[in-house]
Design a protein around this motif. Structure first.
Motif: not given
Length: 139
Positions: A5-18, A20-31
């Motif tokens: 669970t912690k691994f999935m949170q870090k991978v999903g959250g880390g990628y979402a931050i990257y 969102n910054k790259k494409y100047k957007r906000k919000g979740h990427l994955f369920n």
């Protein structure tokens, strides 16, 4: 404790931050990732079957809510076309065999024929849901 669970949170959250910054957007990427404890063999068999049917959303969007409309097409898609899951390997087709250890699962699912049968039965059951006239239940 809760390593996956912690691994999935870090991978999903880390990628979402990257992303969102790259494409100047906000919000979740994955369920949201959900983990639950599998209590017995029957539940494990159901989860394996369900997971291998998930790709049907590509050809039948909304099948989980309203059922499968074309069983033949759905089974053909899973058994002959969709290569991006371990299902091919479980039914005896060489795909990505070095990526999985399938002995335990095949034993619980009664071998290659057993897993193919269970997935096929699940697809057929969901076709019945799609074709069921719920108005017939009204009194």
């Amino acid at each position: 404790e809760n390593g996956i669970t912690k691994f999935m949170q870090k991978v999903g959250g880390g990628y979402a931050i990257y992303f969102n910054k790259k494409y100047k957007r906000k919000g979740h990427l994955f369920n949201r990732f959900k983990a639950f404890h599998i209590e017995n063999d029957a539940q494990f068999r159901n989860v394996i079957t369900y997971v291998h049917c998930n790709p049907l959303s590509i050809i039948e969007p909304g099948w989980k809510e309203s059922g499968i409309k074309d069983t033949v097409k759905a089974i053909a898609f899973l058994t002959n076309e969709y290569r991006w899951s371990s299902f091919f390997d479980y039914i005896g087709k060489k795909n990505f065999p070095s990526l999985i250890s399938k002995d335990f699962t095949l034993e619980l699912m009664s071998g290659e024929a057993g897993i193919a049968e269970k997935v096929g039965n699940w697809v057929k059951f969901n076709e019945k849901i799609a074709n069921f006239d719920f108005r017939s239940l009204e009194s």
